[in-house]
Each structure stands twice: as C-alpha cells, then as structure tokens.
Design a protein around this motif. Structure first.
Motif, PDB file in Angstrom:
ATOM      1  N   GLU A   1      -8.422   2.546  -3.785  1.00 15.63           N
ATOM      2  CA  GLU A   1      -8.484   2.816  -2.352  1.00 15.63           C
ATOM      3  C   GLU A   1      -8.577   1.533  -1.542  1.00 15.63           C
ATOM      4  O   GLU A   1      -8.236   1.515  -0.364  1.00 15.63           O
ATOM      5  CB  GLU A   1      -9.712   3.679  -2.005  1.00 15.63           C
ATOM      6  CG  GLU A   1      -9.903   4.916  -2.822  1.00 15.63           C
ATOM      7  CD  GLU A   1     -10.551   4.641  -4.171  1.00 15.63           C
ATOM      8  OE1 GLU A   1     -11.491   3.830  -4.274  1.00 15.63           O
ATOM      9  OE2 GLU A   1     -10.090   5.241  -5.139  1.00 15.63           O
TER      10      GLU A   1
ATOM     11  N   ARG B   1       0.834  -1.206   0.000  1.00 14.90           N
ATOM     12  CA  ARG B   1       0.000   0.000   0.000  1.00 14.90           C
ATOM     13  C   ARG B   1       0.873   1.262   0.000  1.00 14.90           C
ATOM     14  O   ARG B   1       0.546   2.240  -0.657  1.00 14.90           O
ATOM     15  CB  ARG B   1      -0.921  -0.017   1.221  1.00 14.90           C
ATOM     16  CG  ARG B   1      -1.861   1.156   1.274  1.00 14.90           C
ATOM     17  CD  ARG B   1      -2.909   1.020   0.200  1.00 14.90           C
ATOM     18  NE  ARG B   1      -3.449   2.319  -0.127  1.00 14.90           N
ATOM     19  CZ  ARG B   1      -4.136   2.577  -1.213  1.00 14.90           C
ATOM     20  NH1 ARG B   1      -4.383   1.636  -2.077  1.00 14.90           N
ATOM     21  NH2 ARG B   1      -4.586   3.768  -1.457  1.00 14.90           N
TER      22      ARG B   1
ATOM     23  N   GLN C   1       1.514   7.449  -6.499  1.00 17.26           N
ATOM     24  CA  GLN C   1       0.382   8.319  -6.823  1.00 17.26           C
ATOM     25  C   GLN C   1      -0.370   7.837  -8.054  1.00 17.26           C
ATOM     26  O   GLN C   1      -0.879   8.628  -8.849  1.00 17.26           O
ATOM     27  CB  GLN C   1       0.839   9.762  -6.997  1.00 17.26           C
ATOM     28  CG  GLN C   1       1.447  10.353  -5.751  1.00 17.26           C
ATOM     29  CD  GLN C   1       1.906  11.777  -5.941  1.00 17.26           C
ATOM     30  OE1 GLN C   1       1.849  12.333  -7.034  1.00 17.26           O
ATOM     31  NE2 GLN C   1       2.362  12.397  -4.877  1.00 17.26           N
TER      32      GLN C   1
ATOM     33  N   GLU D   1       0.750   4.326  -2.729  1.00 23.66           N
ATOM     34  CA  GLU D   1       0.570   5.736  -2.365  1.00 23.66           C
ATOM     35  C   GLU D   1       1.752   6.580  -2.819  1.00 23.66           C
ATOM     36  O   GLU D   1       1.583   7.715  -3.247  1.00 23.66           O
ATOM     37  CB  GLU D   1       0.364   5.858  -0.862  1.00 23.66           C
ATOM     38  CG  GLU D   1      -0.974   5.325  -0.401  1.00 23.66           C
ATOM     39  CD  GLU D   1      -1.137   5.337   1.103  1.00 23.66           C
ATOM     40  OE1 GLU D   1      -0.176   5.704   1.807  1.00 23.66           O
ATOM     41  OE2 GLU D   1      -2.226   4.971   1.566  1.00 23.66           O
TER      42      GLU D   1
END
Length: 135
Positions: free
Chosen positions: A119, A49, A56, A53
């Motif tokens: 997400e 994860r 991006q 992140e």
C-alpha cells in the motif's frame, strides 16, 4: 438585457472542464539529475503505482516476477523469506534503496522483500547493468 441573463444562467450549469497533460516518466539517477526513461542509457524498468494496482499483486515479489533479468526465490508463501537475484548475481549484491536510503539486513546483506507493504509503494525502479554501479 434578457438575453444576457439567459446566457449567464446557461453557462453556470456546465461544470468547468479540466485538462490533464500526460508527462513522461522521470527516473532519478545516481548523479541526482532527473532524466526521462528514453534519455537514459541504462536498462531501466519503472513500475508505477497504476501498474501495481492493475496487476493486483499482493507482494513485491509478485510485481517483480515477470521482469527481465530478475529471478526470485521464496521459501514458502506470503511473509516468508524472499530473495531477489539480478542477472545471475547473488541476492546480497542487489542494492535496495527506499527514498534514497540503503535498506538491508546487517547479517544477511539482503533486503526483506517480504516485509515491504504494497500500500505504501509509489513506484519501483529496477536499474540493470554497469550504470547501477553509480548507486
């Protein structure tokens, strides 16, 4: 007695220190035994994860785009049909498991990578080579 009171008040001002231990990433194998990434013999890439992140990326195809042995065909922009090819195979030869359950279209035989919500992705594991046949 005054010294004991002062030393207790001094220690109460400092917040307790937390220590974190970094663990080696664990890969779930077809035999249902956990192995670390350096113990497995298969060519495995784990994307966490934090990696997602940091990159991006807005979609799964953007996350997978730079990995070795993966080719991606996209018919347009975001939300359009996306096909993933592993080491020259056809897109319907790629097995996609979400929480251990096979995902894919009954008619096309491939997963809809364009519909996976970024997400909700905790990690992505890509297994290449003969070891993947165990799955």
């Amino acid at each position: 007695a005054l010294l004991a009171v002062c030393s207790g008040a001094y220690g109460a001002d400092e917040p307790p220190k937390k220590e974190y231990v970094a663990l080696a990433p664990v890969i779930v194998t077809a035999s249902r035994t956990a192995e670390t990434a350096d113990e497995t013999l298969a060519s495995v890439t784990v994307i966490t994860r934090e990696d997602i992140e940091r990159s991006q990326a807005l979609s799964v195809q953007e996350v997978l785009r730079g990995l070795a042995g993966i080719s991606i065909a996209n018919n347009g922009g975001l939300g359009k049909n996306t096909s993933v090819f592993l080491r020259g195979t056809e897109s319907d030869h790629v097995l996609v498991l979400i929480d251990g359950i096979k995902v894919g279209s009954a008619t096309l035989g491939q997963a809809a990578f364009q519909d996976f919500p970024m997400e909700q992705i905790e990690r992505i594991e890509v297994v290449r080579g003969p070891r993947s046949s165990l799955y």
